[in-house]
Design a protein around this motif. Sequence first.
Motif, PDB file in Angstrom:
ATOM      1  N   LEU A   8       1.653  14.604  54.378  1.00 46.91           N
ATOM      2  CA  LEU A   8       2.109  14.471  55.647  1.00 46.91           C
ATOM      3  C   LEU A   8       1.225  14.219  56.577  1.00 46.91           C
ATOM      4  N   LYS A  58      10.080  18.074  57.696  1.00 45.13           N
ATOM      5  CA  LYS A  58       9.540  17.108  56.690  1.00 45.13           C
ATOM      6  C   LYS A  58       9.039  18.126  55.362  1.00 45.13           C
ATOM      7  N   TYR A 107       4.533  10.813  53.809  1.00 40.15           N
ATOM      8  CA  TYR A 107       5.455  10.534  54.786  1.00 40.15           C
ATOM      9  C   TYR A 107       4.510  10.785  56.122  1.00 40.15           C
TER      10      TYR A 107
END
Length: 388
Positions: A118, A152, A139
């Motif tokens: 992330l 997330k 992501y």
Amino acid sequence: MKFPKNLAAKLEIRKQNNALRKLAASNNLIDFSSNDYIGFSKNKAIFEETHQYLINANCIQNGATGSRLISGNHNVYQEAETYIANFHQAETALIFNSGYDANVGFFSSVPQKGDLILYDELCHASIRDGIQLSNAKSYKFKHNDFEDLEKKIVNFNGNSNDNFNENDSIIYIVTETVFSMDGDCPNMEELVAVSEKYNCCLVVDEAHALGVFGENGEGLVQMLGLQSKVFARIMTFGKGLGCHGAAIVGSHELKEYLVNFARSFIYTTGLSPHSVVTILVAYQHLKSEKQTIENLRKNIVHFNQEKNLLGLKPMFVRSKSAIQSAIIPGNQNVKSIAGQLQEKGFDVKAILSPTVPEGQERLRFCLHSYNSREEISEVLALLSTFVF
């Protein structure tokens, strides 16, 4: 042989968008564009001490002669890496040939299939290039938005109350302490708290913080006392240290892993002895150049005060670093104003799309210890006449 039509078409699009990059010649303008924040690239003492070190060591050698795993691991590497690790209060350091090599090497090799990366949406291209080479899923989260980050993490975890254990997939959280285009900093204490809550590995690029933050220019992580909370720090030397190369600082196990699996480390010729000694001597000078670092901090404060007095604050991204960016949408608009400043003797660069998103084009002011207060006041006064 004719140049391929599809490549020529891409160049033509850049020209039509007024976004074609060109190599600029060096100039004698007042420096508001380089990353040489504390003037180490021009530091005569560092230059002379580096030369004398090589003479004393009878090291008359222009190149490394091979990769570090073959013949290029000359003696200076060990001394420099030991010094860097101690300076950054880490177990070890591993020198790479550049910050780009360090980021590509780390992110392409460390996160594994089944892991998650992330990363802040404004992370540097070298980080994103490394991530693209990784087998892990990745992501981006909204810039400095740790609520979005936590969402997330929870989605990946499946249960916000359960931490990962060592047998599960690893989440790597990636950020920078100073973002190169905006100059802003994340709330590192909050980010560490999120990382610890979910047992993530925090990876921080400190390229634009070394030499700028901390009593001895150690970087933002150490200034805040968070070094034991970070899995890996990437320290780049081409900015505040005024030389070339980078190091990843972390645990003994991380160094051993990178030596075995980071392809940008394994399959390249090492840095020359001269380059590595320059890194070592530059680090040594950080401890003796406290006044130089303090001068930079004073210039950052003065720049912020002046832009407020001139009514320029709404144009600028909020920043307490050496990078100050004024948003001036449109490639042609920002290039025009940069050109006017350059005509007046100030080297201020326009940052164009697609380097930044369309509509976020900007003038990027890089501040230095050697800029005078008068130079800072004058360049901002000129900017105000060009934009108002």
